[in-house]
Design a protein around this motif. Structure first.
Motif, PDB file in Angstrom:
ATOM      1  N   GLY A 166       0.636  -1.156   0.173  1.00 33.45           N
ATOM      2  CA  GLY A 166       0.128  -0.172  -0.063  1.00 33.45           C
ATOM      3  C   GLY A 166       0.966   0.838   0.131  1.00 33.45           C
ATOM      4  O   GLY A 166       2.180   1.404  -0.253  1.00 33.45           O
ATOM      5  N   ALA A 167       0.230   1.908   0.102  1.00 34.20           N
ATOM      6  CA  ALA A 167       0.724   3.965   0.406  1.00 34.20           C
ATOM      7  C   ALA A 167       1.143   4.173   1.238  1.00 34.20           C
ATOM      8  O   ALA A 167       1.563   5.437   1.570  1.00 34.20           O
ATOM      9  CB  ALA A 167      -0.334   4.564  -0.848  1.00 34.20           C
ATOM     10  N   VAL A 168       0.733   3.530   2.158  1.00 30.77           N
ATOM     11  CA  VAL A 168       0.602   4.201   3.722  1.00 30.77           C
ATOM     12  C   VAL A 168       1.186   3.382   4.482  1.00 30.77           C
ATOM     13  O   VAL A 168       0.968   1.655   4.625  1.00 30.77           O
ATOM     14  CB  VAL A 168      -0.241   4.747   4.139  1.00 30.77           C
ATOM     15  N   ALA A 169       2.091   3.191   5.855  1.00 38.15           N
ATOM     16  CA  ALA A 169       2.562   2.646   6.548  1.00 38.15           C
ATOM     17  C   ALA A 169       1.326   1.435   7.614  1.00 38.15           C
ATOM     18  O   ALA A 169       0.263   2.216   8.208  1.00 38.15           O
ATOM     19  CB  ALA A 169       3.705   3.304   7.779  1.00 38.15           C
ATOM     20  N   VAL A 170       1.699   0.585   8.079  1.00 41.47           N
ATOM     21  CA  VAL A 170       0.412  -0.302   7.845  1.00 41.47           C
ATOM     22  C   VAL A 170       1.343  -1.682  10.096  1.00 41.47           C
ATOM     23  O   VAL A 170       2.376  -1.736   9.486  1.00 41.47           O
ATOM     24  CB  VAL A 170      -0.558  -1.073   7.249  1.00 41.47           C
ATOM     25  N   GLN A 171       0.422  -0.758  11.032  1.00 42.46           N
ATOM     26  CA  GLN A 171       0.949  -1.628  12.218  1.00 42.46           C
ATOM     27  C   GLN A 171       0.558  -3.290  11.819  1.00 42.46           C
ATOM     28  O   GLN A 171      -1.009  -3.553  11.690  1.00 42.46           O
ATOM     29  CB  GLN A 171       0.548  -0.789  13.202  1.00 42.46           C
ATOM     30  N   ALA A 172       1.646  -4.334  12.453  1.00 42.10           N
ATOM     31  CA  ALA A 172       1.092  -5.579  12.994  1.00 42.10           C
ATOM     32  C   ALA A 172       1.687  -6.452  14.346  1.00 42.10           C
ATOM     33  O   ALA A 172       2.548  -6.104  14.256  1.00 42.10           O
ATOM     34  CB  ALA A 172       2.338  -6.116  11.407  1.00 42.10           C
ATOM     35  N   SER A 173       0.945  -6.767  14.226  1.00 46.13           N
ATOM     36  CA  SER A 173       1.424  -8.183  15.697  1.00 46.13           C
ATOM     37  C   SER A 173       1.156  -9.298  15.114  1.00 46.13           C
ATOM     38  O   SER A 173       0.117  -9.917  14.477  1.00 46.13           O
ATOM     39  CB  SER A 173       0.449  -7.416  16.594  1.00 46.13           C
ATOM     40  N   ILE A 174       2.212 -10.684  15.926  1.00 50.86           N
ATOM     41  CA  ILE A 174       2.184 -11.195  15.727  1.00 50.86           C
ATOM     42  C   ILE A 174       1.775 -11.982  17.037  1.00 50.86           C
ATOM     43  O   ILE A 174       2.502 -12.165  17.715  1.00 50.86           O
ATOM     44  CB  ILE A 174       3.538 -12.075  14.904  1.00 50.86           C
ATOM     45  N   TYR A 175       1.009 -13.177  17.048  1.00 51.97           N
ATOM     46  CA  TYR A 175       1.341 -13.719  18.390  1.00 51.97           C
ATOM     47  C   TYR A 175       1.734 -15.652  18.296  1.00 51.97           C
ATOM     48  O   TYR A 175       0.972 -16.577  17.198  1.00 51.97           O
ATOM     49  CB  TYR A 175      -0.406 -13.918  19.217  1.00 51.97           C
ATOM     50  N   GLY A 213      -2.903 -12.120  22.537  1.00 49.93           N
ATOM     51  CA  GLY A 213      -2.461 -11.577  24.154  1.00 49.93           C
ATOM     52  C   GLY A 213      -1.663 -11.147  24.077  1.00 49.93           C
ATOM     53  O   GLY A 213      -0.680 -11.669  23.370  1.00 49.93           O
ATOM     54  N   PRO A 214      -1.812 -10.070  25.417  1.00 49.02           N
ATOM     55  CA  PRO A 214      -0.536  -9.143  25.204  1.00 49.02           C
ATOM     56  C   PRO A 214       0.585 -10.656  25.806  1.00 49.02           C
ATOM     57  O   PRO A 214       1.872 -10.296  25.478  1.00 49.02           O
ATOM     58  CB  PRO A 214      -0.571  -8.250  26.640  1.00 49.02           C
ATOM     59  N   ALA A 215       0.121 -11.868  26.402  1.00 53.12           N
ATOM     60  CA  ALA A 215       1.137 -12.760  26.823  1.00 53.12           C
ATOM     61  C   ALA A 215       1.960 -13.494  26.093  1.00 53.12           C
ATOM     62  O   ALA A 215       2.920 -14.234  26.431  1.00 53.12           O
ATOM     63  CB  ALA A 215       1.048 -13.510  28.117  1.00 53.12           C
ATOM     64  N   ASN A 216       1.259 -14.125  24.794  1.00 58.37           N
ATOM     65  CA  ASN A 216       2.116 -14.044  23.944  1.00 58.37           C
ATOM     66  C   ASN A 216       2.220 -13.368  22.469  1.00 58.37           C
ATOM     67  O   ASN A 216       2.608 -14.393  21.740  1.00 58.37           O
ATOM     68  CB  ASN A 216       1.019 -15.522  23.498  1.00 58.37           C
ATOM     69  N   ALA A 217       2.145 -12.286  22.300  1.00 61.88           N
ATOM     70  CA  ALA A 217       2.722 -11.325  21.265  1.00 61.88           C
ATOM     71  C   ALA A 217       4.452 -11.365  21.268  1.00 61.88           C
ATOM     72  O   ALA A 217       4.889 -11.360  22.398  1.00 61.88           O
ATOM     73  CB  ALA A 217       2.287 -10.349  21.792  1.00 61.88           C
ATOM     74  N   THR A 218       4.856 -11.934  20.274  1.00 59.08           N
ATOM     75  CA  THR A 218       6.321 -11.887  20.116  1.00 59.08           C
ATOM     76  C   THR A 218       6.733 -10.885  18.978  1.00 59.08           C
ATOM     77  O   THR A 218       7.896 -10.980  18.969  1.00 59.08           O
ATOM     78  CB  THR A 218       6.359 -13.247  19.505  1.00 59.08           C
ATOM     79  N   THR A 219       5.444 -10.193  18.550  1.00 58.55           N
ATOM     80  CA  THR A 219       5.539  -8.869  17.157  1.00 58.55           C
ATOM     81  C   THR A 219       4.794  -7.940  17.432  1.00 58.55           C
ATOM     82  O   THR A 219       3.618  -8.791  17.754  1.00 58.55           O
ATOM     83  CB  THR A 219       6.142  -9.304  16.179  1.00 58.55           C
ATOM     84  N   PHE A 220       4.459  -6.756  18.781  1.00 59.36           N
ATOM     85  CA  PHE A 220       3.684  -6.016  18.923  1.00 59.36           C
ATOM     86  C   PHE A 220       3.657  -4.579  17.915  1.00 59.36           C
ATOM     87  O   PHE A 220       4.142  -4.152  18.407  1.00 59.36           O
ATOM     88  CB  PHE A 220       3.701  -5.781  19.843  1.00 59.36           C
ATOM     89  N   ASN A 221       2.953  -3.843  17.249  1.00 67.39           N
ATOM     90  CA  ASN A 221       2.807  -3.168  16.728  1.00 67.39           C
ATOM     91  C   ASN A 221       4.162  -2.380  16.008  1.00 67.39           C
ATOM     92  O   ASN A 221       4.313  -1.175  15.534  1.00 67.39           O
ATOM     93  CB  ASN A 221       1.942  -1.511  17.256  1.00 67.39           C
ATOM     94  N   GLN A 222       4.381  -4.082  15.167  1.00 68.44           N
ATOM     95  CA  GLN A 222       5.223  -3.349  14.302  1.00 68.44           C
ATOM     96  C   GLN A 222       5.527  -2.635  12.854  1.00 68.44           C
ATOM     97  O   GLN A 222       4.460  -2.516  12.287  1.00 68.44           O
ATOM     98  CB  GLN A 222       5.883  -4.961  13.280  1.00 68.44           C
ATOM     99  N   ALA A 223       5.758  -1.234  12.640  1.00 71.09           N
ATOM    100  CA  ALA A 223       5.064  -0.059  11.528  1.00 71.09           C
ATOM    101  C   ALA A 223       5.505  -1.034  10.091  1.00 71.09           C
ATOM    102  O   ALA A 223       7.093  -1.231  10.292  1.00 71.09           O
ATOM    103  CB  ALA A 223       5.413   0.917  11.844  1.00 71.09           C
ATOM    104  N   VAL A 224       5.532  -1.040   9.557  1.00 69.87           N
ATOM    105  CA  VAL A 224       5.843  -1.817   7.794  1.00 69.87           C
ATOM    106  C   VAL A 224       5.575  -0.934   6.862  1.00 69.87           C
ATOM    107  O   VAL A 224       4.110  -0.230   6.773  1.00 69.87           O
ATOM    108  CB  VAL A 224       5.055  -3.311   7.524  1.00 69.87           C
ATOM    109  N   LEU A 225       6.080  -0.244   6.585  1.00 68.70           N
ATOM    110  CA  LEU A 225       6.663   1.117   5.874  1.00 68.70           C
ATOM    111  C   LEU A 225       5.568   0.406   4.082  1.00 68.70           C
ATOM    112  O   LEU A 225       5.770  -0.525   3.889  1.00 68.70           O
ATOM    113  CB  LEU A 225       7.856   1.443   5.260  1.00 68.70           C
TER     114      LEU A 225
END
Length: 114
Positions: free
Chosen positions: A41-50, A59-71
């Motif tokens: 896309g044309a804007v940054a988007v955040q990704a989370s992986i659990y 949920g937060p207890a098993n997040a390994t990547t949280f709110n990672q901005a992908v440009l």
């Protein structure tokens, strides 16, 4: 024991709500060897992986990547999940900040113990 390379997550959109997109099958251990997220896309988007244990929710207890901005135009190769092993019933769940903005793919090994 049987070891097979596999596309754990064939290329697909990352949903805009937290969703399991791969579950290690019964009797199988799955190792993550690569995991990439692409923003076309044309804007940054955040990704989370659990990495979600069997029977639990993402949920937060098993997040390994949280709110990672992908440009925009970027393919981000996550170092956080590489080498992690999922037991039978464990899952990879993901979340994108916007629908149909990011694609994800992951590869690895499935090990079946006899």
């Amino acid at each position: 024991m049987s070891v097979q390379p596999i596309a754990l997550i064939p290329a697909q959109y990352v949903p805009a709500s937290t969703t399991p997109i791969y579950t290690s099958p019964a009797g199988v251990y799955s190792r993550i060897d690569s995991l990439s997220i692409c923003n076309t896309g044309a804007v940054a988007v955040q990704a989370s992986i659990y990495l979600v244990p069997s029977g639990a929710g993402a949920g937060p207890a098993n997040a390994t990547t949280f709110n990672q901005a992908v440009l925009p135009g970027q393919t981000w190769n996550s170092p956080n999940e590489i080498g992690k092993v999922l037991g039978p019933g464990d899952a990879i769940a993901v979340l994108a900040g916007a629908a149909n903005a990011l694609t994800i793919t992951a590869g690895g090994l499935q090990v079946v113990l006899s």
